[in-house]
Design a protein around this motif. Structure first.
Motif, PDB file in Angstrom:
ATOM      1  N   TYR A   1     -43.230  23.310 -56.994  1.00  0.00           N
ATOM      2  CA  TYR A   1     -43.713  23.466 -55.622  1.00  0.00           C
ATOM      3  C   TYR A   1     -44.336  24.847 -55.460  1.00  0.00           C
ATOM      4  O   TYR A   1     -44.057  25.570 -54.504  1.00  0.00           O
ATOM      5  CB  TYR A   1     -42.561  23.251 -54.635  1.00  0.00           C
ATOM      6  CG  TYR A   1     -42.061  21.829 -54.616  1.00  0.00           C
ATOM      7  CD1 TYR A   1     -42.728  20.850 -53.894  1.00  0.00           C
ATOM      8  CD2 TYR A   1     -40.937  21.462 -55.354  1.00  0.00           C
ATOM      9  CE1 TYR A   1     -42.295  19.532 -53.882  1.00  0.00           C
ATOM     10  CE2 TYR A   1     -40.488  20.149 -55.355  1.00  0.00           C
ATOM     11  CZ  TYR A   1     -41.168  19.185 -54.620  1.00  0.00           C
ATOM     12  OH  TYR A   1     -40.737  17.880 -54.626  1.00  0.00           O
TER      13      TYR A   1
ATOM     14  N   HIS B   1     -42.285  21.185 -44.679  1.00  0.00           N
ATOM     15  CA  HIS B   1     -42.888  20.725 -45.928  1.00  0.00           C
ATOM     16  C   HIS B   1     -42.774  19.202 -46.033  1.00  0.00           C
ATOM     17  O   HIS B   1     -41.699  18.626 -45.795  1.00  0.00           O
ATOM     18  CB  HIS B   1     -42.189  21.377 -47.122  1.00  0.00           C
ATOM     19  CG  HIS B   1     -42.333  22.867 -47.153  1.00  0.00           C
ATOM     20  ND1 HIS B   1     -43.557  23.487 -47.249  1.00  0.00           N
ATOM     21  CD2 HIS B   1     -41.407  23.862 -47.090  1.00  0.00           C
ATOM     22  CE1 HIS B   1     -43.388  24.796 -47.256  1.00  0.00           C
ATOM     23  NE2 HIS B   1     -42.102  25.044 -47.159  1.00  0.00           N
ATOM     24  N   LYS B   2     -43.865  18.570 -46.401  1.00  0.00           N
ATOM     25  CA  LYS B   2     -43.866  17.121 -46.597  1.00  0.00           C
ATOM     26  C   LYS B   2     -43.247  16.800 -47.951  1.00  0.00           C
ATOM     27  O   LYS B   2     -43.739  17.236 -48.992  1.00  0.00           O
ATOM     28  CB  LYS B   2     -45.290  16.580 -46.522  1.00  0.00           C
ATOM     29  CG  LYS B   2     -45.923  16.673 -45.143  1.00  0.00           C
ATOM     30  CD  LYS B   2     -47.307  16.073 -45.117  1.00  0.00           C
ATOM     31  CE  LYS B   2     -48.292  16.887 -45.929  1.00  0.00           C
ATOM     32  NZ  LYS B   2     -49.674  16.362 -45.831  1.00  0.00           N
ATOM     33  N   MET B   3     -42.172  16.024 -47.930  1.00  0.00           N
ATOM     34  CA  MET B   3     -41.475  15.639 -49.149  1.00  0.00           C
ATOM     35  C   MET B   3     -41.562  14.126 -49.309  1.00  0.00           C
ATOM     36  O   MET B   3     -41.436  13.377 -48.328  1.00  0.00           O
ATOM     37  CB  MET B   3     -40.011  16.079 -49.103  1.00  0.00           C
ATOM     38  CG  MET B   3     -39.801  17.546 -48.707  1.00  0.00           C
ATOM     39  SD  MET B   3     -40.578  18.729 -49.833  1.00  0.00           S
ATOM     40  CE  MET B   3     -39.542  18.556 -51.272  1.00  0.00           C
ATOM     41  N   SER B   4     -41.739  13.685 -50.520  1.00  0.00           N
ATOM     42  CA  SER B   4     -41.960  12.259 -50.762  1.00  0.00           C
ATOM     43  C   SER B   4     -40.676  11.441 -50.773  1.00  0.00           C
ATOM     44  O   SER B   4     -40.721  10.215 -50.633  1.00  0.00           O
ATOM     45  CB  SER B   4     -42.686  12.070 -52.099  1.00  0.00           C
ATOM     46  OG  SER B   4     -41.908  12.596 -53.168  1.00  0.00           O
ATOM     47  N   SER B   5     -39.529  12.097 -50.934  1.00  0.00           N
ATOM     48  CA  SER B   5     -38.258  11.378 -51.012  1.00  0.00           C
ATOM     49  C   SER B   5     -37.110  12.372 -50.865  1.00  0.00           C
ATOM     50  O   SER B   5     -37.310  13.589 -50.919  1.00  0.00           O
ATOM     51  CB  SER B   5     -38.125  10.649 -52.359  1.00  0.00           C
ATOM     52  OG  SER B   5     -38.046  11.598 -53.420  1.00  0.00           O
ATOM     53  N   HIS B   6     -35.907  11.844 -50.725  1.00  0.00           N
ATOM     54  CA  HIS B   6     -34.733  12.721 -50.698  1.00  0.00           C
ATOM     55  C   HIS B   6     -34.502  13.352 -52.069  1.00  0.00           C
ATOM     56  O   HIS B   6     -34.014  14.479 -52.168  1.00  0.00           O
ATOM     57  CB  HIS B   6     -33.505  11.940 -50.235  1.00  0.00           C
ATOM     58  CG  HIS B   6     -33.620  11.466 -48.804  1.00  0.00           C
ATOM     59  ND1 HIS B   6     -34.088  10.216 -48.483  1.00  0.00           N
ATOM     60  CD2 HIS B   6     -33.379  12.101 -47.630  1.00  0.00           C
ATOM     61  CE1 HIS B   6     -34.100  10.082 -47.166  1.00  0.00           C
ATOM     62  NE2 HIS B   6     -33.687  11.210 -46.618  1.00  0.00           N
TER      63      HIS B   6
ATOM     64  N   ALA C   1     -36.861  14.330 -53.950  1.00  0.00           N
ATOM     65  CA  ALA C   1     -37.792  15.450 -54.005  1.00  0.00           C
ATOM     66  C   ALA C   1     -37.184  16.706 -53.373  1.00  0.00           C
ATOM     67  O   ALA C   1     -37.420  17.828 -53.839  1.00  0.00           O
ATOM     68  CB  ALA C   1     -39.097  15.083 -53.309  1.00  0.00           C
TER      69      ALA C   1
ATOM     70  N   LEU D   1     -36.798   9.285 -42.497  1.00  0.00           N
ATOM     71  CA  LEU D   1     -38.161   9.046 -42.964  1.00  0.00           C
ATOM     72  C   LEU D   1     -39.119   9.021 -41.779  1.00  0.00           C
ATOM     73  O   LEU D   1     -38.801   8.516 -40.701  1.00  0.00           O
ATOM     74  CB  LEU D   1     -38.250   7.712 -43.705  1.00  0.00           C
ATOM     75  CG  LEU D   1     -37.406   7.548 -44.968  1.00  0.00           C
ATOM     76  CD1 LEU D   1     -37.629   6.155 -45.558  1.00  0.00           C
ATOM     77  CD2 LEU D   1     -37.717   8.618 -45.995  1.00  0.00           C
TER      78      LEU D   1
ATOM     79  N   ASN E   1     -44.738   7.076 -42.064  1.00  0.00           N
ATOM     80  CA  ASN E   1     -45.468   6.818 -43.311  1.00  0.00           C
ATOM     81  C   ASN E   1     -44.605   6.973 -44.557  1.00  0.00           C
ATOM     82  O   ASN E   1     -45.111   6.974 -45.676  1.00  0.00           O
ATOM     83  CB  ASN E   1     -46.693   7.735 -43.410  1.00  0.00           C
ATOM     84  CG  ASN E   1     -46.305   9.210 -43.497  1.00  0.00           C
ATOM     85  OD1 ASN E   1     -45.126   9.564 -43.441  1.00  0.00           O
ATOM     86  ND2 ASN E   1     -47.308  10.075 -43.633  1.00  0.00           N
ATOM     87  N   GLY E   2     -43.295   7.134 -44.369  1.00  0.00           N
ATOM     88  CA  GLY E   2     -42.385   7.222 -45.505  1.00  0.00           C
ATOM     89  C   GLY E   2     -42.122   8.622 -46.011  1.00  0.00           C
ATOM     90  O   GLY E   2     -41.285   8.819 -46.895  1.00  0.00           O
ATOM     91  N   GLN E   3     -42.836   9.600 -45.471  1.00  0.00           N
ATOM     92  CA  GLN E   3     -42.611  10.992 -45.871  1.00  0.00           C
ATOM     93  C   GLN E   3     -41.382  11.562 -45.148  1.00  0.00           C
ATOM     94  O   GLN E   3     -40.887  10.992 -44.171  1.00  0.00           O
ATOM     95  CB  GLN E   3     -43.829  11.838 -45.533  1.00  0.00           C
ATOM     96  CG  GLN E   3     -45.093  11.461 -46.297  1.00  0.00           C
ATOM     97  CD  GLN E   3     -45.032  11.869 -47.754  1.00  0.00           C
ATOM     98  OE1 GLN E   3     -44.858  13.038 -48.080  1.00  0.00           O
ATOM     99  NE2 GLN E   3     -45.183  10.901 -48.651  1.00  0.00           N
TER     100      GLN E   3
END
Length: 252
Positions: free
Chosen positions: A12, A185-190, A192, A231, A234-236
């Protein structure tokens, strides 16, 4: 403590470099002959300093051999020293001491900061940025899991706070500019989020655990993160990350 992992840290890199650049933008020095980057890590912050003051003598200080290998490779024109921040002594008074996301790991700021000011030239600047996330769910959950699983508290201490830092540095003879910014910060998953903190805040908690203990810790930690970070449509996931900034100029 096991050495830092530069590749994991730089996963990151853009997000970690952004506050370093924003700290740099608030430093009003037109010229700086001697600069020290305390806790330089892999050199991402040092590169910003080199770009701003290309003629300055810049020294990066870190206690991680792996990070310093990365920094020396990236910036062969800069000087890098393996040392503890508390023990480092420059050969001459400094124009700028720059500490991006490093001093939160060093205890006793009531003594540390006046000591750093004493290393500056008159009108020299101490510039600091520190994560201020001790009360964020990411870090509260680390302490909760350790308590549940009967592991000792290995987390860092909370920062003294804005008012304390203002008084510490004012009494040390500085003009003080201090502010706090929360990044999202945009995170794609937990997972992440776990990857993010594994490079920094989670390291002390895991370092003494064996493989099975680490898996058990991380499984429970993941469950707590799912409870605390919903979430988006959009899932982010939006990871709130507050940071404290200080620019203190030593007065004549």
């Amino acid at each position: 403590m096991a050495d830092w992992n530069p590749s994991l840290y730089l996963q990151y890199g853009a997000e970690r470099t952004r506050p370093a650049a924003e700290l740099l933008a608030r430093i009003s020095l037109d010229e700086a002959a001697t600069i020290v980057d305390l806790g330089c890590g892999p050199g991402n912050s040092t590169a910003l300093l080199k770009h701003r003051w290309p003629c300055a003598h810049i020294t990066g200080v870190d206690n991680s051999p792996a990070m310093l290998v990365e920094a020396r490779t990236a910036l062969p024109d800069c000087h890098f020293v393996e040392a503890d921040i508390r023990q480092y002594k420059p050969g001459q008074p400094l124009s700028l001491i720059y500490a991006n996301a490093s001093l939160q790991w060093v205890p006793d700021h009531y003594d540390l900061l006046p000591h750093l000011v004493s290393l500056l030239k008159l009108n020299g600047v101490l510039a600091i940025q520190m994560p201020d996330n001790w009360l964020e769910p990411t870090h509260v959950a680390m302490r909760e899991v350790a308590l549940e699983q009967d592991y000792p508290d290995r987390g860092r201490e909370p920062l003294p706070g804005v008012h304390a830092y203002y008084d510490i540095l004012s009494e040390a003879g500085c003009d003080v500019d201090i502010w706090r910014t929360t990044y999202f910060h945009k995170m794609s998953s937990h997972q992440a989020i776990i990857d993010w903190v594994s490079a920094t805040g989670l390291r002390p908690w895991l370092q003494e655990l064996n493989e099975n203990e680490q898996k058990r810790f991380l499984k429970r930690y993941h469950e707590l993160l799912e409870e605390q970070y919903p979430l988006q449509e959009n899932g982010q996931i939006l990871l709130a990350f507050p940071r404290l900034f200080i620019v203190a100029q030593r007065q004549p």
